[in-house]
Scaffold this motif. Structure first.
Motif, PDB file in Angstrom:
ATOM      1  N   GLY A 315       9.603   6.995   2.357  1.00 66.72           N
ATOM      2  CA  GLY A 315       9.779   5.637   1.751  1.00 66.72           C
ATOM      3  C   GLY A 315       8.888   4.529   2.426  1.00 66.72           C
ATOM      4  N   GLY A 316       7.809   5.174   3.219  1.00 66.13           N
ATOM      5  CA  GLY A 316       6.999   4.167   4.094  1.00 66.13           C
ATOM      6  C   GLY A 316       5.977   3.985   3.149  1.00 66.13           C
ATOM      7  N   SER A 317       5.968   2.903   2.263  1.00 64.01           N
ATOM      8  CA  SER A 317       4.596   2.560   1.430  1.00 64.01           C
ATOM      9  C   SER A 317       3.491   2.147   2.200  1.00 64.01           C
ATOM     10  N   GLU A 318       3.747   1.708   3.431  1.00 61.81           N
ATOM     11  CA  GLU A 318       2.853   0.793   4.244  1.00 61.81           C
ATOM     12  C   GLU A 318       1.920   1.946   4.856  1.00 61.81           C
ATOM     13  N   HIS A 319       2.265   3.405   4.484  1.00 63.97           N
ATOM     14  CA  HIS A 319       1.358   4.490   4.922  1.00 63.97           C
ATOM     15  C   HIS A 319       0.616   4.904   3.876  1.00 63.97           C
ATOM     16  N   VAL A 320       0.778   4.574   2.654  1.00 65.37           N
ATOM     17  CA  VAL A 320      -0.013   4.884   1.533  1.00 65.37           C
ATOM     18  C   VAL A 320      -0.958   4.166   1.056  1.00 65.37           C
ATOM     19  N   TYR A 321      -2.200   5.076   0.960  1.00 70.33           N
ATOM     20  CA  TYR A 321      -3.624   4.081   0.820  1.00 70.33           C
ATOM     21  C   TYR A 321      -3.611   4.146  -0.857  1.00 70.33           C
ATOM     22  N   PRO A 322      -3.678   3.022  -1.243  1.00 68.01           N
ATOM     23  CA  PRO A 322      -4.050   3.011  -2.892  1.00 68.01           C
ATOM     24  C   PRO A 322      -5.446   3.323  -3.349  1.00 68.01           C
ATOM     25  N   SER A 323      -5.445   4.238  -4.156  1.00 73.99           N
ATOM     26  CA  SER A 323      -6.854   4.833  -4.468  1.00 73.99           C
ATOM     27  C   SER A 323      -7.387   4.161  -5.813  1.00 73.99           C
ATOM     28  N   VAL A 324      -6.503   3.203  -6.369  1.00 73.68           N
ATOM     29  CA  VAL A 324      -6.908   2.383  -7.555  1.00 73.68           C
ATOM     30  C   VAL A 324      -6.604   0.921  -7.066  1.00 73.68           C
ATOM     31  N   PRO A 325      -6.932  -0.191  -7.977  1.00 78.34           N
ATOM     32  CA  PRO A 325      -6.933  -1.327  -7.556  1.00 78.34           C
ATOM     33  C   PRO A 325      -5.367  -1.623  -7.271  1.00 78.34           C
ATOM     34  N   LEU A 326      -4.759  -2.527  -6.468  1.00 79.66           N
ATOM     35  CA  LEU A 326      -3.458  -2.911  -6.358  1.00 79.66           C
ATOM     36  C   LEU A 326      -3.209  -4.529  -6.089  1.00 79.66           C
ATOM     37  N   LEU A 327      -2.485  -5.094  -7.078  1.00 84.29           N
ATOM     38  CA  LEU A 327      -2.074  -6.329  -6.914  1.00 84.29           C
ATOM     39  C   LEU A 327      -0.901  -6.356  -6.435  1.00 84.29           C
ATOM     40  N   VAL A 328      -0.752  -7.216  -5.299  1.00 87.55           N
ATOM     41  CA  VAL A 328       0.679  -7.224  -4.721  1.00 87.55           C
ATOM     42  C   VAL A 328       0.991  -8.848  -4.807  1.00 87.55           C
ATOM     43  N   LEU A 329       2.239  -9.105  -5.311  1.00 89.29           N
ATOM     44  CA  LEU A 329       2.651 -10.230  -5.617  1.00 89.29           C
ATOM     45  C   LEU A 329       4.183 -10.395  -4.911  1.00 89.29           C
ATOM     46  N   GLN A 330       4.258 -11.552  -4.141  1.00 89.36           N
ATOM     47  CA  GLN A 330       5.148 -11.550  -3.001  1.00 89.36           C
ATOM     48  C   GLN A 330       5.668 -13.057  -2.806  1.00 89.36           C
ATOM     49  N   ALA A 331       7.002 -13.381  -2.857  1.00 93.46           N
ATOM     50  CA  ALA A 331       7.539 -14.530  -2.724  1.00 93.46           C
ATOM     51  C   ALA A 331       7.474 -15.005  -1.147  1.00 93.46           C
ATOM     52  N   ALA A 332       7.092 -16.134  -1.013  1.00 96.92           N
ATOM     53  CA  ALA A 332       7.086 -16.516   0.600  1.00 96.92           C
ATOM     54  C   ALA A 332       8.756 -16.632   1.130  1.00 96.92           C
ATOM     55  N   ASN A 333       9.580 -17.116   0.205  1.00 95.11           N
ATOM     56  CA  ASN A 333      10.831 -17.283   0.639  1.00 95.11           C
ATOM     57  C   ASN A 333      11.826 -16.315   0.026  1.00 95.11           C
ATOM     58  N   ASP A 334      11.268 -15.133  -0.007  1.00 92.56           N
ATOM     59  CA  ASP A 334      12.122 -13.907  -0.338  1.00 92.56           C
ATOM     60  C   ASP A 334      12.983 -13.325   0.527  1.00 92.56           C
ATOM     61  N   ARG A 335      14.309 -13.410   0.562  1.00 92.13           N
ATOM     62  CA  ARG A 335      15.085 -12.784   1.729  1.00 92.13           C
ATOM     63  C   ARG A 335      15.696 -11.532   1.777  1.00 92.13           C
ATOM     64  N   ILE A 336      15.263 -10.888   0.542  1.00 91.69           N
ATOM     65  CA  ILE A 336      15.471  -9.538   0.421  1.00 91.69           C
ATOM     66  C   ILE A 336      14.371  -8.560   0.989  1.00 91.69           C
ATOM     67  N   VAL A 337      13.196  -9.071   0.442  1.00 90.52           N
ATOM     68  CA  VAL A 337      12.155  -8.213   0.835  1.00 90.52           C
ATOM     69  C   VAL A 337      11.126  -9.260   1.579  1.00 90.52           C
ATOM     70  N   PRO A 338      11.670  -9.506   2.978  1.00 89.68           N
ATOM     71  CA  PRO A 338      10.869 -10.701   3.874  1.00 89.68           C
ATOM     72  C   PRO A 338       9.262 -10.209   3.561  1.00 89.68           C
ATOM     73  N   LYS A 339       8.766 -11.583   3.570  1.00 88.45           N
ATOM     74  CA  LYS A 339       7.147 -11.720   3.353  1.00 88.45           C
ATOM     75  C   LYS A 339       6.437 -10.931   4.629  1.00 88.45           C
ATOM     76  N   VAL A 340       7.054 -10.989   5.671  1.00 88.96           N
ATOM     77  CA  VAL A 340       6.279 -10.599   6.937  1.00 88.96           C
ATOM     78  C   VAL A 340       6.137  -9.279   6.714  1.00 88.96           C
ATOM     79  N   TYR A 341       7.012  -8.325   6.134  1.00 85.98           N
ATOM     80  CA  TYR A 341       6.629  -6.765   5.973  1.00 85.98           C
ATOM     81  C   TYR A 341       5.477  -6.505   5.131  1.00 85.98           C
TER      82      TYR A 341
END
Length: 403
Positions: A315-341
């Motif tokens: 499950g560790g997406s933070e270990h996966v190197y994206p080999s194609v362009p990746l757009l990451v979209l995150q809410a600063a006030n998300d309390r389910i997937v915290p922005k810090v992670y």
């Protein structure tokens, strides 16, 4: 339509009503042995007429297709295919493979079953409104249910390797259904599906070299799962999260080293049983988690290391190197997937030189955790629209590691 697909079509009844106690229809039960020979082969298909259909599509299909599990064994996975109206452009309609957020681990939680009585309807209806906008813009939209949702076997929740294969193989299946789809495709998903999109950004090209993966969009992507479980344990007096039973069951479906019963109290085990029958919304109800705290759900003295190991590996997406362009979209006030992670996951990818573009938003009126989490999909639409159009146009992606 190819002859092979025409033979695979059936006259089976539409999925049964998914009100409590209903059974998923026979469409989702594959023949044994599985027909076909390759991942992405269509097992059966039919017109889709329930609320999973996208209103502005020229045609909507329910499809059962071959994929592969993490051991490389063939499995059947369900999903939907929506084809835009009008004449396809030269080269065919560009394809967006949507990877959905958490609905649950029970069969009745498959998004393709969305209709009257569907158990996570508010979330899936909301997402489908946005996906319908993509159809109107001229993209074919395919949506995998993921392994084990609707179809036989457990759902390996948050297993990114499994999700990525399912997301790729439905593109193959969709192209077998229609000659008007391009080999150019993009993966996009939210929450659990954001994690799936990130994994697909790292695995998709190698898994399907005959297709051209132009990019990936990860909205509020799940990451650092081990750290999140440890956070719950360190704040054991807080209300137990409805995601906890799903994480435990998903890890157990990924590896036999994880025993959810050994990690949960008697009260927790009762909720685990409900997770096999209900979707995410149902686990939030008073007769499920109710007022249980994390301490009342998880055993304090159990051995959690096997769980941590499985979550980190699969499950560790933070270990996966994206080999194609990746757009990451995150809410600063998300309390389910915290922005810090998400910050940490993006930083790691950027440090390795990955082609990442990171953007964040503040969700207005985010009074509840689900709203602050789900609102990212609508808030980021225009940014995603422009970025995706550029990727399909072949433009070089900018690298932006700071939100």
């Amino acid at each position: 339509m190819s002859t092979t697909v025409a033979i695979a079509q059936t006259a089976l009844a539409a999925p049964a009503d998914t009100a409590p106690g209903a059974v998923v229809s026979e469409f989702y039960t594959p023949p044994s042995p599985l027909p076909g020979a390759q991942a992405g082969d269509v097992i059966r298909s039919r017109a889709l007429t329930n609320d999973a259909a996208l209103p502005h599509a020229a045609s909507n299909h329910l499809v059962l297709y071959r994929s592969t599990d993490i051991n490389g064994d063939p499995i059947a996975v369900s999903g939907t295919v929506a084809i835009p109206p009008g004449e396809a452009p030269a080269g065919g309609w560009p394809v967006i493979s949507w990877t959905h957020g958490t609905t649950g681990t029970a069969d009745v939680c498959a998004p393709s079953l969305n209709d009257v009585g569907y158990r996570d309807k508010d979330y899936v209806d909301r997402i489908n409104k946005t996906l319908d906008r993509w159809v109107q813009l001229g993209y074919a939209v395919v949506k995998t249910d993921y392994q084990g949702l609707g179809t036989p076997g457990p759902h390996p929740y948050l297993n990114g390797e499994s999700e990525a294969r399912n997301a790729v193989d439905i593109v193959r299946a969709a192209r077998a259904l229609s000659d008007d789809l391009s080999t150019d495709w993009l993966v996009m998903g939210h929450s659990q599906g954001g994690q799936a999109a990130w994994f697909t950004a790292g695995r998709g090209e190698a898994y399907a070299p005959e297709l051209h993966l132009v990019g990936a969009v990860a909205l509020a992507p799940a990451s650092h799962l081990e750290a999140i479980i440890q956070y719950f344990q360190a704040h054991a007096a807080q209300p137990a999260s409805p995601f906890l039973p799903l994480v435990l069951e998903g890890a157990a479906a990924s590896a036999d080293t994880v025993n959810p019963q050994a990690l949960t109290t008697d009260a927790g085990q009762a909720v685990l049983k409900l997770a096999g029958e209900r979707c995410l919304n149902g686990l939030r109800k008073p007769d499920a988690l109710g007022d249980l705290t994390t301490a009342q759900f998880l055993k304090a003295d159990a051995n959690y290391q096997p769980l941590y190991d499985v979550l980190d590996v699969f499950g560790g997406s933070e270990h996966v190197y994206p080999s194609v362009p990746l757009l990451v979209l995150q809410a600063a006030n998300d309390r389910i997937v915290p922005k810090v992670y998400t910050d940490q996951a993006v930083a790691k990818a950027c440090n390795l030189g990955a082609p990442v573009d990171y953007r964040s938003y503040t969700i207005e009126n985010a009074d509840t955790p689900p709203e602050g989490h789900r609102g990212t999909v609508e808030a980021s639409f225009e940014d995603a629209r422009a970025w995706i159009a550029a990727r399909f146009a072949g433009e070089a992606a900018e690298r932006n590691c700071s939100d």
